[in-house]
Design an enzyme around this catalytic site. Sequence first.
Site, PDB file in Angstrom:
ATOM      1  N   ARG A  82       0.839  -1.211   0.000  1.00  0.00           N
ATOM      2  CA  ARG A  82       0.000   0.000   0.000  1.00  0.00           C
ATOM      3  C   ARG A  82       0.869   1.253   0.000  1.00  0.00           C
ATOM      4  NH1 ARG A  82      -4.493   0.136   4.570  1.00  0.00           N
ATOM      5  NH2 ARG A  82      -2.701   0.664   5.875  1.00  0.00           N
ATOM      6  N   LYS A 184      -2.610   6.512   1.623  1.00  0.00           N
ATOM      7  CA  LYS A 184      -2.430   6.934   3.011  1.00  0.00           C
ATOM      8  C   LYS A 184      -1.474   8.124   3.034  1.00  0.00           C
ATOM      9  CE  LYS A 184      -2.770   4.336   7.266  1.00  0.00           C
ATOM     10  NZ  LYS A 184      -4.211   4.439   7.501  1.00  0.00           N
ATOM     11  N   GLU A 220     -16.337   6.308   3.972  1.00  0.00           N
ATOM     12  CA  GLU A 220     -15.722   5.781   5.198  1.00  0.00           C
ATOM     13  C   GLU A 220     -15.685   6.877   6.239  1.00  0.00           C
ATOM     14  OE1 GLU A 220     -11.515   4.935   5.153  1.00  0.00           O
ATOM     15  OE2 GLU A 220     -11.225   5.983   3.277  1.00  0.00           O
TER      16      GLU A 220
HETATM   17  C1  LIG Z   1      -5.356   3.586   7.739  1.00  0.00           C
HETATM   18  C2  LIG Z   1      -6.745   3.890   7.333  1.00  0.00           C
HETATM   19  C3  LIG Z   1      -7.785   2.934   7.436  1.00  0.00           C
HETATM   20  C4  LIG Z   1      -7.586   1.584   8.080  1.00  0.00           C
HETATM   21  O1  LIG Z   1      -6.691   0.782   7.404  1.00  0.00           O
HETATM   22  P1  LIG Z   1      -6.032  -0.489   8.112  1.00  0.00           P
HETATM   23  O2  LIG Z   1      -5.063  -0.975   7.109  1.00  0.00           O
HETATM   24  O3  LIG Z   1      -7.110  -1.443   8.385  1.00  0.00           O
HETATM   25  O4  LIG Z   1      -5.407   0.019   9.371  1.00  0.00           O
HETATM   26  C5  LIG Z   1      -9.032   3.279   6.971  1.00  0.00           C
HETATM   27  N1  LIG Z   1      -9.284   4.505   6.443  1.00  0.00           N
HETATM   28  C6  LIG Z   1      -8.332   5.442   6.344  1.00  0.00           C
HETATM   29  C7  LIG Z   1      -8.675   6.759   5.762  1.00  0.00           C
HETATM   30  C8  LIG Z   1      -7.024   5.175   6.786  1.00  0.00           C
HETATM   31  O5  LIG Z   1      -6.091   6.113   6.680  1.00  0.00           O
END
Ligand SMILES: *Cc1c(COP(=O)(O)O)cnc(C)c1O
Length: 342
Positions: A82, A184, A220
Amino acid sequence: MEKKNIDWSNLGFGYIKTDKRYISLYKDGKWDDGVMSEDDTIKLSECAGVLQYAQTIFEGLKAYTTEQGKIVTFRPDLNASRMKDSAARLEMPVFPEDRFVDAVVKTVRENAAYVPPYGSGATLYLRPYMFGSNPVIGVKPADEYQFRVFATPVGPYFKGGAKPITIKVSDFDRAAPNGTGNIKAGLNYAMSLHAIVTAHKEGFDENMYLDPGTRTKVEETGGANFLFITKDKKVVTPKSNSILPSITRRSLVHVAKEYLGLEVEEREVLFDEVKDFAECGLCGTAAVISPVGKIVDHGKEICFPSGMEDMGAVTKKLYDTLTGIQMGRIEAPEGWIKEIEL
Ligand SMILES: *Cc1c(COP(=O)(O)O)cnc(C)c1O
């Protein structure tokens, strides 16, 4: 190895400096070999790319002790891949995926005294990140970067049980259509700060963001993906190219299908259908799943039948199975658990 004298069960979620961090520098088109350092500070040009144009990305994962007493991390290869996608989107060099996993392993190993014991509920949170470090004043990608991993011990996410939370439908968007919602990047979090402070002031725990294009579909929250359970026990999770692909959500989908025999639908979810679901949860590394009891849309309340006291029954099964896999109580799929040899 002597553990640090920390009251693990009462730790919060704050930064605590640990002994060592991993650092690798990118210059003249290549990454150096990387070192472990005791220095927790960074000296940068006042004009560093990260400071001026927010060229920075990150990851988050945990190291913890299993029932068997092993120190492990959960699917770090997915964090590596990722981060590669995040880097490509922000025109940053990729930190090789095998080296990413190796840097995580080294950081855990050299801070092993901070990995909380099994059963404490606490974990060692790992934060890999990368940023443009050389001076950039005309708008362009930096030429030099730092890739780092630090570790900080964090307490149990749920103290005294996982109480369902209340969230609001936000009037703000966290991502633009065709923007950076699916990577991210620190910039997505900067965008979300005003929205979360506003939600907290109004007494809500979190924001539900809708799709920025039409504002009719569920995306989300600021840092966790949604999982819904239908009245006939199907798992439904929103699909969109502006959602961050949560590793926890992807793991829960596998658990739902392969361990619990549940039907899973990954598809667009209209906000209008949310009122018909039986259960709702937020998934991410921090909590695994946080149950949602109530969603408020401009005064209109959606109260899930699972209520405000306990996790819904299916959500609880998903939670117990995935945390069981992580903690070594249930057999994990091949490659999910990375043991750290001390
Ligand atoms: C990090 C993150 C998540 C959760 O991801 P995981 O890999 O399950 O920790 C969900 N939404 C956003 C916007 C994030 O930055």
